[in-house]
Design an enzyme around this catalytic site. Structure first.
Site, mmCIF file in Angstrom:
data_model
loop_
_atom_site.group_PDB
_atom_site.id
_atom_site.type_symbol
_atom_site.label_atom_id
_atom_site.label_comp_id
_atom_site.label_asym_id
_atom_site.label_seq_id
_atom_site.Cartn_x
_atom_site.Cartn_y
_atom_site.Cartn_z
ATOM 1 N N HIS A 95 0.812 -1.220 0.000
ATOM 2 C CA HIS A 95 0.000 0.000 0.000
ATOM 3 C C HIS A 95 0.846 1.271 0.000
ATOM 4 C CE1 HIS A 95 0.385 0.032 4.535
ATOM 5 N NE2 HIS A 95 0.411 1.328 4.300
ATOM 6 N N ASP A 147 -0.978 -7.443 1.568
ATOM 7 C CA ASP A 147 -0.317 -6.134 1.560
ATOM 8 C C ASP A 147 1.199 -6.327 1.690
ATOM 9 O OD1 ASP A 147 0.231 -3.452 1.665
ATOM 10 O OD2 ASP A 147 -0.527 -3.158 3.706
ATOM 11 N N SER A 248 4.318 1.927 8.273
ATOM 12 C CA SER A 248 3.917 0.925 7.285
ATOM 13 C C SER A 248 5.121 0.379 6.526
ATOM 14 C CB SER A 248 2.941 1.541 6.280
ATOM 15 O OG SER A 248 1.720 1.844 6.885
#
Length: 324
Positions: A95, A147, A248
């Site tokens: 992402h 992801d 992330s």
């Protein structure tokens, strides 16, 4: 010995020496040692750090404590975390590339404790690597499952005391219910609190929460979602220890007999550090085969040139020794 023979002996010595030196660059993998990866996944030892011993509820890390940690940067600015798998491959979250998937725009910084090294830090520039190609999981569709992304670097990483690869496993069952794993990153330290200058890498210890319990926690009132099989949860039921915005793509790592393995990739969460809302990570073992096959298909494996070099040299040498 004729003139040809006098020339041939030192030449063979030089070629043999070069071949031995070249062979030493191809690290041999000992299957008896757990800290060594399969040769088609990593080219040598992994999971070792030189310093023994976002992130919400965390502390400043020490330089070298997490030598596989990378800062994934778009146009020079930190956006996500990343981890070094070997000299040419990096792991992160898919992402991170929703708005920009042009490899030319991306670099990865290794070996730095801050996400904003000084302009005068020449060492930081030498440890910043251009992305050559971006490989998103083929099952990823801008949703949380799957992801995960692999990045191929345009040049090989130079290892040192502060830059080392982490290990992967095709099964992480041994880490289930562990309470002493770690998350690292340069993300926010709270939902409304950015990481302050000098933007030092943060670390926090978290517990692995099994998916059944995590699903139960996420189905409590005010928000309902499913924890899929390729996800792993980590944190604490009471909250306060979690990854946050900007973390992330970074690693959830656990050690086994002083060897460190990446168990998950920071993926998503509801807020940061909220009770009954543990962080959710992409489960590495679920994607192990894809990681392995992507590396192999895209140039991880190279044929050993030493036997070919020696064969060609000996063939040429024999032609020199033939009578004129």
């Amino acid at each position: 010995m004729g003139a040809r023979g006098k020339t041939l002996v030192p030449l063979l010595v030089v070629v043999a020496t070069a071949a031995m030196a070249l062979q030493s660059t191809y690290l041999q993998v000992d299957p008896e040692k757990p800290e060594l990866q399969e040769p088609d996944l990593l080219s040598g030892p992994c999971g070792h750090r030189t310093i023994p011993s976002r992130i919400v509820g965390g502390d400043d890390a020490e330089l070298g404590r997490w030598p596989w940690q990378g800062s994934l940067r778009v146009w020079g600015n930190h956006l996500c975390g990343a981890t070094l798998l070997n000299r040419r491959w990096v792991l992160t979250a898919a992402h991170c590339f929703q708005k920009d998937n042009d490899p030319f725009d991306w670099t990865v910084q290794f070996g730095e404790l801050t996400s904003r090294p000084s302009l005068w830090n020449l060492q930081a520039y030498s440890n910043r690597y251009q992305i050559e190609d971006i490989f998103l999981s083929p099952k990823y569709s801008e949703q949380y499952p799957n992801d995960i992304a692999l990045l191929k670097l345009s040049s090989p990483v130079t290892y040192n005391n502060f830059i080392q690869p982490i290990c992967l496993l095709n099964s992480t069952y041994k880490f289930e219910n562990r309470t002493d794993c770690w998350v690292t990153g340069w993300g926010a330290i709270g939902e409304d609190e950015s990481l302050p200058s000098p933007n030092t890498l943060q670390e926090v210890q978290v517990a692995i929460i099994n998916n059944s319990m995590c699903n139960h926690m996420y189905k409590k009132p005010d928000f309902r979602t499913n924890i899929w099989g390729d996800m792993v949860c980590a944190g604490t039921p009471e909250g306060g220890k979690d990854a946050c915005f900007g973390d992330s793509g970074g690693p959830l790592a656990c050690d086994q007999d002083t060897v460190w393995y990446q168990v998950g990739v920071v993926s998503w969460g509801i807020g940061c550090g909220r009770p009954n809302r543990p962080g959710v990570y992409t489960n590495i073992s679920h994607h192990y085969n894809w990681i392995q096959s992507t590396m192999i298909r895209n140039g991880l494996l190279r044929p050993d040139p030493v036997p070919l070099l020696l064969f060609l040299t000996l063939a040429w040498a024999s032609s020199l020794l033939r009578p004129a």
